[in-house]
Motif scaffolding. Structure first.
Motif, PDB file in Angstrom:
ATOM      1  N   ARG A 146       0.877  -1.026   0.063  1.00 35.13           N
ATOM      2  CA  ARG A 146      -0.106   0.213   0.020  1.00 35.13           C
ATOM      3  C   ARG A 146       0.921   1.240  -0.085  1.00 35.13           C
ATOM      4  NH1 ARG A 146      -4.042   0.458   4.822  1.00 35.13           N
ATOM      5  NH2 ARG A 146      -5.322  -0.978   3.433  1.00 35.13           N
ATOM      6  N   ARG A 148      -0.542   4.412  -0.020  1.00 33.19           N
ATOM      7  CA  ARG A 148      -1.257   5.291   0.974  1.00 33.19           C
ATOM      8  C   ARG A 148      -0.604   5.672   2.257  1.00 33.19           C
ATOM      9  NH1 ARG A 148      -5.105   4.637   4.787  1.00 33.19           N
ATOM     10  NH2 ARG A 148      -5.788   2.643   4.045  1.00 33.19           N
ATOM     11  N   GLY A 149      -0.131   6.822   2.597  1.00 35.97           N
ATOM     12  CA  GLY A 149       0.462   6.938   3.648  1.00 35.97           C
ATOM     13  C   GLY A 149       1.896   7.078   3.740  1.00 35.97           C
ATOM     14  N   SER A 150       2.585   6.599   2.515  1.00 32.37           N
ATOM     15  CA  SER A 150       4.127   6.623   2.629  1.00 32.37           C
ATOM     16  C   SER A 150       4.580   7.784   2.024  1.00 32.37           C
ATOM     17  CB  SER A 150       4.422   5.536   1.040  1.00 32.37           C
ATOM     18  OG  SER A 150       3.911   4.176   1.384  1.00 32.37           O
ATOM     19  N   THR A 151       5.878   8.076   2.472  1.00 27.88           N
ATOM     20  CA  THR A 151       6.627   9.479   2.067  1.00 27.88           C
ATOM     21  C   THR A 151       7.341   9.141   0.928  1.00 27.88           C
ATOM     22  OG1 THR A 151       6.821   9.929   4.622  1.00 27.88           O
ATOM     23  CG2 THR A 151       8.181  11.161   2.990  1.00 27.88           C
ATOM     24  N   ARG A 166       2.390  16.733  -7.225  1.00 28.06           N
ATOM     25  CA  ARG A 166       0.807  16.743  -7.033  1.00 28.06           C
ATOM     26  C   ARG A 166       0.413  15.267  -7.444  1.00 28.06           C
ATOM     27  NH1 ARG A 166      -0.575  19.240 -11.877  1.00 28.06           N
ATOM     28  NH2 ARG A 166      -2.734  19.219 -11.131  1.00 28.06           N
ATOM     29  N   ALA A 169       0.730  13.137  -4.317  1.00 26.74           N
ATOM     30  CA  ALA A 169      -0.040  13.728  -3.021  1.00 26.74           C
ATOM     31  C   ALA A 169      -1.500  13.047  -3.440  1.00 26.74           C
ATOM     32  CB  ALA A 169      -0.156  15.156  -3.146  1.00 26.74           C
ATOM     33  N   ALA A 170      -1.912  13.117  -4.803  1.00 27.86           N
ATOM     34  CA  ALA A 170      -3.397  12.357  -5.004  1.00 27.86           C
ATOM     35  C   ALA A 170      -3.349  11.023  -4.848  1.00 27.86           C
ATOM     36  CB  ALA A 170      -3.477  12.663  -6.544  1.00 27.86           C
ATOM     37  N   PHE A 171      -2.336  10.406  -4.696  1.00 26.97           N
ATOM     38  CA  PHE A 171      -2.396   8.943  -4.292  1.00 26.97           C
ATOM     39  C   PHE A 171      -2.419   8.873  -2.737  1.00 26.97           C
ATOM     40  CE2 PHE A 171      -1.963   8.188  -8.655  1.00 26.97           C
ATOM     41  CZ  PHE A 171      -2.331   6.982  -8.982  1.00 26.97           C
ATOM     42  N   ASP A 172      -2.438   9.830  -2.044  1.00 33.44           N
ATOM     43  CA  ASP A 172      -2.574  10.041  -0.486  1.00 33.44           C
ATOM     44  C   ASP A 172      -1.154   9.524   0.133  1.00 33.44           C
ATOM     45  OD1 ASP A 172      -5.127  10.684  -0.503  1.00 33.44           O
ATOM     46  OD2 ASP A 172      -5.784   8.544  -0.502  1.00 33.44           O
ATOM     47  N   MET A 173      -0.178  10.064  -0.684  1.00 35.00           N
ATOM     48  CA  MET A 173       1.388   9.957  -0.033  1.00 35.00           C
ATOM     49  C   MET A 173       1.796  11.325   0.482  1.00 35.00           C
ATOM     50  SD  MET A 173       3.366   7.917  -2.840  1.00 35.00           S
ATOM     51  CE  MET A 173       2.570   8.205  -4.584  1.00 35.00           C
ATOM     52  N   LYS A 174       2.618  11.433   1.571  1.00 31.43           N
ATOM     53  CA  LYS A 174       3.022  12.573   2.039  1.00 31.43           C
ATOM     54  C   LYS A 174       4.325  12.962   1.161  1.00 31.43           C
ATOM     55  CE  LYS A 174       5.329  14.542   6.084  1.00 31.43           C
ATOM     56  NZ  LYS A 174       4.817  15.830   5.873  1.00 31.43           N
TER      57      LYS A 174
END
Length: 341
Positions: A146, A148-151, A166, A169-174
């Motif tokens: 997963r 999501r939440g990865s940096t 951009r 970030a749209a994939f919910d990464m920091k």
């Protein structure tokens, strides 16, 4: 009016229909498909009014010394490390590039490589091709995780770095980034965390992606020490320039398991020549330890039909505006006009 002569020494396409469609009869393109400057007669170099160079030929100081009439060199693309900008500056010749094409394609390519790896697409396809029944399973593939939440750590935050950030970030990464050339406050405009050093970025990021030009300062930006500094199990992406990376060090980092996976659109030598680096040999030979952990593409991140047309159109427009109107766009060797001032 006599047309100005524009030398295209290493054209991919000899027809130059796009360029001629822009410039009409004002420019006379002298087209070659060479990689060695010596294959083009000296009188051609000496008599041209401008040069339109792709990435396949190096315009060295010796070549620049022959440019008796040349008023402008345009690099058909973003990277300009194949042209000696300092030699051009000394001769009073401006050098321009074409930065405003293919940004979205390159950014899409970076994310496509990442998704290919973390969703196991290569492994699943290989399994199903080998045995559609036994291979019809989701488990036990390398890298899949997963995100999501990865940096996501971007080294360089120019046009392409920003476009990639951009998307990440749209994939919910920091997203974090390092870029010493951007002014203070740049991060506030982006709404992205800026870190002070590459070392901090490597220590924190789960995915590291390169977005910097190749220069003497950035060559082998990623070597053994930098890969060792990355988080265990992290992923590395390079869609910038091959010379930024010591591929032998990347081979060792992947083989040891410290780096989980990598995506490379660019290589130190393009196309790769024999003997190819050990990493590429292992990839080509389907080495079991590398299966599903490396994706390689042929410096194609920039490419789409629309992007290709933009690149060629903008190159011709840059020529026309400077040669006929005196307006210089996208200059990358400032100081070329010092003698005139």
């Amino acid at each position: 009016m006599t047309a100005l002569k524009v030398l295209v020494p290493d054209a991919h396409l000899r027809d130059l229909d796009v360029e001629r469609g822009v410039s009409g009869d004002r420019l006379d393109y002298i087209v070659f498909d060479e990689t060695d400057p010596g294959a083009i007669p000296d009188e051609i170099w000496r008599s041209c009014d401008a040069v339109l160079v792709w990435h396949r030929m190096k315009i060295t100081a010796d070549v620049v010394a022959k440019l008796d009439r040349c008023r402008l060199i345009v690099r058909v693309g973003v990277g300009f490390d194949n042209v000696d900008g300092a030699a051009c500056r000394a001769r009073g010749i401006p050098l321009s590039n074409v930065p405003n094409y293919g940004t979205t394609e390159v950014a899409d390519h970076a994310l496509a490589m990442l998704l290919h790896l973390v969703r196991g697409l290569g492994s699943y396809e290989a399994r199903l091709k080998a045995d559609p029944v036994a291979g019809f399973v989701a488990e036990d593939v390398p890298v899949v995780r997963r995100i999501r939440g990865s940096t996501f750590g971007a080294i360089g935050m120019g046009r392409i770095g920003t476009a990639v950030a951009r998307r990440a970030a749209a994939f919910d990464m920091k997203v974090i980034y390092v870029d010493p050339f951007q002014p203070e406050g740049h991060d506030l405009g982006l709404g992205i965390e800026r870190v002070r050093t590459q070392e901090e970025l490597l220590r924190r990021a789960d995915i590291v992606s390169l977005h910097v030009p190749l220069s003497a300062d950035t060559r082998n930006l990623m070597g053994a020490a930098q890969f060792a500094a990355m988080k265990p199990g992290s992923i590395f992406i390079n869609i910038a320039r091959g010379g930024l990376v010591d591929v032998d060090a990347l081979h060792d980092a992947l083989k040891s398991g410290h780096i989980a996976a990598a995506g490379l659109d660019v290589l130190p030598k393009e196309p790769p020549v024999l003997p190819t680096p050990a990493l590429i040999e292992a990839w080509r030979g389907n080495a079991s330890w590398l299966a599903g952990r490396l994706v390689v593409t042929p410096h194609a991140a920039f490419y789409s039909e629309a992007g290709y047309r933009d690149m060629r159109t903008f190159s011709a427009e840059i020529l026309l505006e400077f040669l006929f109107e005196g307006r210089l766009r996208n200059n990358v060797n400032p100081g070329w006009d010092a003698k005139a001032n």
